[in-house]
Scaffold this motif. Structure first.
Motif, short mmCIF file in Angstrom:
data_model
loop_
_atom_site.label_atom_id
_atom_site.label_comp_id
_atom_site.label_asym_id
_atom_site.label_seq_id
_atom_site.Cartn_x
_atom_site.Cartn_y
_atom_site.Cartn_z
N ASN A 149 79.89 4.07 -52.98
CA ASN A 149 79.19 4.36 -54.22
C ASN A 149 80.09 5.16 -55.15
N ALA A 150 80.95 4.45 -55.86
CA ALA A 150 81.96 5.11 -56.70
C ALA A 150 81.51 5.16 -58.16
N PRO A 151 81.44 6.35 -58.75
CA PRO A 151 81.16 6.43 -60.18
C PRO A 151 82.25 5.77 -61.02
N LEU A 152 83.50 5.83 -60.51
CA LEU A 152 84.65 5.23 -61.18
C LEU A 152 85.34 4.31 -60.17
N PRO A 153 84.85 3.09 -60.02
CA PRO A 153 85.37 2.20 -58.97
C PRO A 153 86.86 1.93 -59.12
N VAL A 154 87.52 1.86 -57.97
CA VAL A 154 88.94 1.50 -57.89
C VAL A 154 89.03 0.25 -57.02
N ALA A 155 89.60 -0.80 -57.54
CA ALA A 155 89.61 -2.08 -56.83
C ALA A 155 90.23 -1.97 -55.45
N GLU A 156 91.30 -1.20 -55.33
CA GLU A 156 91.97 -1.05 -54.04
C GLU A 156 91.05 -0.38 -53.02
N ASP A 157 90.33 0.64 -53.46
CA ASP A 157 89.41 1.33 -52.56
C ASP A 157 88.32 0.38 -52.07
N LYS A 195 71.32 -3.88 -61.83
CA LYS A 195 72.69 -3.63 -61.39
C LYS A 195 72.68 -3.19 -59.93
N ALA A 196 73.84 -3.37 -59.29
CA ALA A 196 74.01 -2.90 -57.92
C ALA A 196 74.12 -1.39 -57.91
N ARG A 197 73.74 -0.77 -56.81
CA ARG A 197 73.86 0.68 -56.69
C ARG A 197 75.31 1.12 -56.58
N GLY A 198 76.15 0.27 -56.01
CA GLY A 198 77.55 0.64 -55.82
C GLY A 198 78.41 -0.57 -55.56
N GLU A 199 79.45 -0.38 -54.77
CA GLU A 199 80.42 -1.45 -54.50
C GLU A 199 80.11 -2.22 -53.22
N GLY A 200 78.99 -1.90 -52.61
CA GLY A 200 78.57 -2.66 -51.44
C GLY A 200 79.26 -2.24 -50.16
N GLY A 201 79.07 -3.06 -49.15
CA GLY A 201 79.58 -2.80 -47.81
C GLY A 201 78.87 -3.76 -46.88
N ILE A 202 78.24 -3.22 -45.84
CA ILE A 202 77.44 -4.06 -44.96
C ILE A 202 76.09 -3.39 -44.71
N PHE A 203 75.09 -4.20 -44.44
CA PHE A 203 73.76 -3.72 -44.09
C PHE A 203 73.16 -4.71 -43.12
N TYR A 204 72.57 -4.21 -42.04
CA TYR A 204 71.93 -5.10 -41.07
C TYR A 204 70.69 -4.42 -40.52
N ASP A 205 69.76 -5.22 -40.07
CA ASP A 205 68.53 -4.70 -39.49
C ASP A 205 68.00 -5.74 -38.51
N GLY A 206 67.14 -5.31 -37.63
CA GLY A 206 66.54 -6.23 -36.67
C GLY A 206 67.54 -6.86 -35.72
N LEU A 207 68.67 -6.17 -35.47
CA LEU A 207 69.71 -6.77 -34.63
C LEU A 207 69.33 -6.68 -33.16
N ASN A 208 68.99 -7.83 -32.60
CA ASN A 208 68.71 -7.97 -31.18
C ASN A 208 69.11 -9.37 -30.78
N THR A 209 70.35 -9.51 -30.30
CA THR A 209 70.87 -10.82 -29.93
C THR A 209 70.46 -11.23 -28.52
N GLY A 210 69.79 -10.31 -27.82
CA GLY A 210 69.48 -10.53 -26.41
C GLY A 210 70.49 -9.88 -25.49
N ASP A 211 71.57 -9.35 -26.07
CA ASP A 211 72.59 -8.62 -25.30
C ASP A 211 72.66 -7.21 -25.88
N TRP A 212 71.91 -6.29 -25.27
CA TRP A 212 71.81 -4.94 -25.82
C TRP A 212 73.16 -4.24 -25.87
N GLN A 213 73.96 -4.42 -24.85
CA GLN A 213 75.26 -3.75 -24.82
C GLN A 213 76.15 -4.25 -25.95
N ALA A 214 76.10 -5.53 -26.25
CA ALA A 214 76.90 -6.07 -27.35
C ALA A 214 76.40 -5.53 -28.69
#
Length: 295
Positions: A149-157, A195-214
């Motif tokens: 969440n950069a107020p002044l985004p830098v493409a490299e960052d 508008k988007a809140r920031g520059e993004g990243g990753i978000f996940y929920d409900g992750l249960n592949t059946g392999d808890w350790q993984a």
């Protein structure tokens, strides 16, 4: 094998990892404070203060777990940062249970996780959000992610942040990055601002592949990746000077950030609807923000 673990063992392992990640991240951030030689170098290096809190179940008044807030304010680099952990249990209200997987069958729940938000002194250093969690109802799953969440985004960052999390995703699932990046882009969007809140990243929920350790391994990798890439981005810019105009841009940006967290964020809603610690839930709000007059 993950199937050999009871749900109690799984929740204990997850909660222990969130404590470890909290300690590691706080150590990284305090090291940044020590090493800063920028515009705020005359300040004493910031340090985290911890405060425990206990939760009471709304349904029966019995103890329902709790957590620890770790807060640093007024540092050389971090104007305000919270690294909070919690492990809570109880019963959802009938209305809220309808929106939680598995809770319509049995409203009891357990939730453990870590939540981090950093607001920076310098407008040239990006703010950030990260959280990971493990939720148990009649079902159980992991969720979380991290976004810049950069107020002044830098493409490299932005590119380096995404590359780091793409690497983490690719180590666990061929389609993870594409799915979880898209999910992040769609989730961290401010409809009323268009508008988007920031520059993004990753978000996940409900992750249960059946392999808890993984699934647990992926969640740990998300936390470890964050604790590698974000401190590197902070160190890249923390000694740079900034202008009054750049500070103004930062404060207005923070206003939009606060709007999202108060209006749309599901974590805020979950905490308030389940009787969580209000100060810990609203830790994500910036210490100072602006809403300029439209006229």
């Amino acid at each position: 094998m993950s199937d050999a673990l009871t749900i109690e063992q799984k929740t204990a392992e997850a909660a222990d990892w969130f404590r470890t990640l909290r300690d590691n991240v706080c150590g990284s951030f305090e090291a940044i404070e020590d090493d800063n030689e920028g515009p705020k170098a005359d300040l004493a290096p910031g340090r985290f203060k911890r405060q425990m809190w206990e939760r009471t179940n709304q349904a029966d008044g019995k103890p329902g777990g709790g957590g620890v807030m770790s807060i640093m304010t007024g540092g050389r680099v971090f104007e305000k940062v919270g690294v909070n952990i919690s492990s809570v249990h109880g019963t959802f209200t009938p209305e809220f249970a309808k929106s939680i997987p598995g809770a319509d069958e049995d409203p009891r729940f357990f939730a453990t996780g870590i939540s981090l938000v950093a607001h920076m002194q310098s407008p040239r250093v990006p703010a950030v959000h990260m959280n990971t969690r493990f939720i148990v109802t009649t079902k159980h799953w992991f969720g979380g992610g991290a976004d810049l969440n950069a107020p002044l985004p830098v493409a490299e960052d932005t590119a380096d942040f995404h590359a780091a999390f793409k690497g983490a995703c690719d180590r666990h699932g061929d389609d993870y990055y594409a799915r979880f990046k898209k999910w992040c882009d769609e989730y961290f969007y401010i409809p009323h601002r268009g508008k988007a809140r920031g520059e993004g990243g990753i978000f996940y929920d409900g992750l249960n592949t059946g392999d808890w350790q993984a699934d647990f391994a992926f969640t740990r990798d998300v936390g470890e990746t964050f604790n590698t890439i974000y401190p590197a981005l902070v160190r890249r810019h923390m000694n740079e000077d900034w202008t009054a105009d750049e500070r103004e841009t930062q404060l207005v940006y923070r206003g939009h950030y606060a709007e999202f967290n108060l209006v749309y964020d599901r974590g805020t809603t979950f905490g308030l609807k389940t009787g969580g610690n209000v100060d810990a839930i609203l830790m994500s709000l910036p210490p100072e923000a602006k809403w300029p007059s439209p006229i």
